[in-house]
Write an enzyme that holds these catalytic residues in place. Structure first.
Site, PDB file in Angstrom:
ATOM      1  CG  ASN A 202      80.079  79.423 -61.967  1.00  0.00           C
ATOM      2  OD1 ASN A 202      79.128  79.146 -61.602  1.00  0.00           O
ATOM      3  ND2 ASN A 202      81.067  78.619 -61.459  1.00  0.00           N
ATOM      4  NE  ARG A 203      76.108  84.630 -67.154  1.00  0.00           N
ATOM      5  CZ  ARG A 203      75.020  84.335 -67.425  1.00  0.00           C
ATOM      6  NH1 ARG A 203      73.813  84.403 -66.751  1.00  0.00           N
ATOM      7  NH2 ARG A 203      75.009  83.508 -68.645  1.00  0.00           N
TER       8      ARG A 203
END
Ligand code: C5P
Length: 396
Positions: A202-203
């Protein structure tokens, strides 16, 4: 706050401009006291424009208003950046042969120095002794960093980065309301390996978690940070453990949590991981036009921590949601805090441009009854401090 920035005569004096700017932008009234030598490296007009105040250098100016003591008496904090070997020696000896020396002696404010010099000078027994003297007097020493020096050489002695000096200086002013508390923070985003070179992730950058860890250190806590694939540098003032996957994070949290008074689960954790990890790189030549991944559920670390919590332990969860409607977002948060068994839940909206990886954040903090205990918006550092306010309020 009234902050005096002392600038002494080293090449790194040009970087003092960014220190001054950082303090001004943080909302402080900054008064620069520059030595004559400093003004050989950086111009007075620059220092005045950036500090938005007159720059003081001369001991014999403003004598009628007893300026040589007035500046120090009015200061809430003194930051000396850069502090040369010579100025450090003078401070250690308590000399007052210039305006900065008088200002320091006339002040009861905390002093922060950021040394900058060549490695040989930093490691000279005279400087080592002088730094010890200053530390024993309660002076905070920021850096120096290890890195490229003015010439071709590199080593310890480089001025710490201005942002870090600003942060360390402002930390001195923080309330010390977490002294004696042990705080465990997770930060970053977990990655689940597909094969030796690929992962599902994920970011999350880890910025909000690191800001929480820093803020807790500044308020006197003993901090352990468990970082999942952090995209940010961690300071030496906290214990840092690095992990990659959710299972690694779960194990590290399980080990560390029993020791903690507060657990803050800021990491973005993958809910699923690939059922099996390929031994070798998955090749399109063998997988063909479609590739189906079989995923299995990861353990919910936060919920597990809630179940095994120690007496009096405070558990803070996060909820990053893409829900746009405020009421719907709050409803999601209220259901989640109950499901996870945390004491506080920090709810924030994330999306393509919000939350993850950005510099700022907007959060709502809920308690177990679903009541809003705090709302904050601003830099991740500001938000971190507000979240800790909510934690401290629970101790009370
Ligand atoms: O369920 P959701 O992922 O929205 O919950 C977010 C909170 O739960 C965060 O504090 C996150 O760190 C934590 N979490 C966890 N283990 C998981 C998933 C999320 O601890 N497997």
């Amino acid at each position: 706050m009234n902050i005096v920035v002392g600038v002494t005569g080293g090449i790194a004096a040009y970087k003092a401009v960014n220190v001054i700017r950082g303090l001004v932008l943080a909302g402080h009234d900054v008064h620069v006291v520059a030595t004559d030598a400093a003004l050989r490296f950086v111009g007075k007009p620059t220092l005045e424009a950036i500090s938005r105040n007159i720059v003081h250098t001369d001991l014999y100016e403003g004598v009628a208003e007893v300026r040589h003591v007035a500046i120090g008496q009015a200061a809430d904090l003194i930051v000396i950046a850069p502090a040369t070997a010579n100025s450090i020696a003078k401070l250690a000896a308590g000399l007052a042969d210039d305006l900065l020396g008088n200002t320091v002696l006339a002040s009861r404010a905390p002093v922060v120095i950021a040394p900058a010099m060549h490695t040989e000078m930093w490691q000279h027994p005279a400087t080592v002794h002088n730094i010890d003297v200053l530390r024993s007097r309660g002076v905070t020493v920021v850096g120096p960093a290890v890195g490229q020096l003015t010439g071709a050489d590199s080593g310890p002695g480089r001025l710490e980065e201005p942002d870090e000096i600003v942060r360390a200086a402002l930390a001195v002013l923080e309330p010390k309301d977490l002294v004696g508390r042990r705080i465990l923070v997770s930060a970053g985003g977990t990655r689940e390996a597909l094969d030796p070179v690929r992962y599902l992730g994920n970011r999350s950058s880890g910025k909000q978690g690191l800001a929480l860890a820093r803020a807790a250190v500044a308020r006197g806590a003993e901090v352990t940070l468990i970082g999942a694939n952090l995209e940010v540098q961690t300071p030496a003032s906290m214990r840092v453990l690095h992990v990659g996957s959710t299972l690694e994070l779960a194990a590290a949290m399980r080990d560390a949590a029993p020791e903690a008074d507060v657990v803050i689960m800021a990491a973005a954790v993958a809910d699923y991981r690939p059922e099996s990890v390929a031994e070798a790189k998955i090749k399109k030549e063998t997988t063909g036009d479609r590739l189906t991944l079989e995923l299995v559920k990861n353990p919910d670390i936060l919920a597990g921590l809630g179940e095994s919590r120690g007496p009096g332990q405070i558990i803070v969860g996060f909820a990053a949601e893409t829900e746009q409607d405020r009421d719907a977002l709050l409803a999601l948060g209220r259901a989640k805090i109950v499901r996870k068994g945390s004491d506080l839940l920090v709810l924030n909206r994330v999306g393509w441009t919000e939350g993850f990886g950005t510099e700022g954040n907007t959060v709502v903090v809920l308690d177990r009854l679903g009541d809003i205990v705090m709302e904050a918006s601003g830099s991740k550092q500001t938000v971190a401090d507000r979240i800790l306010d909510a934690v401290v309020a629970r101790f009370a």
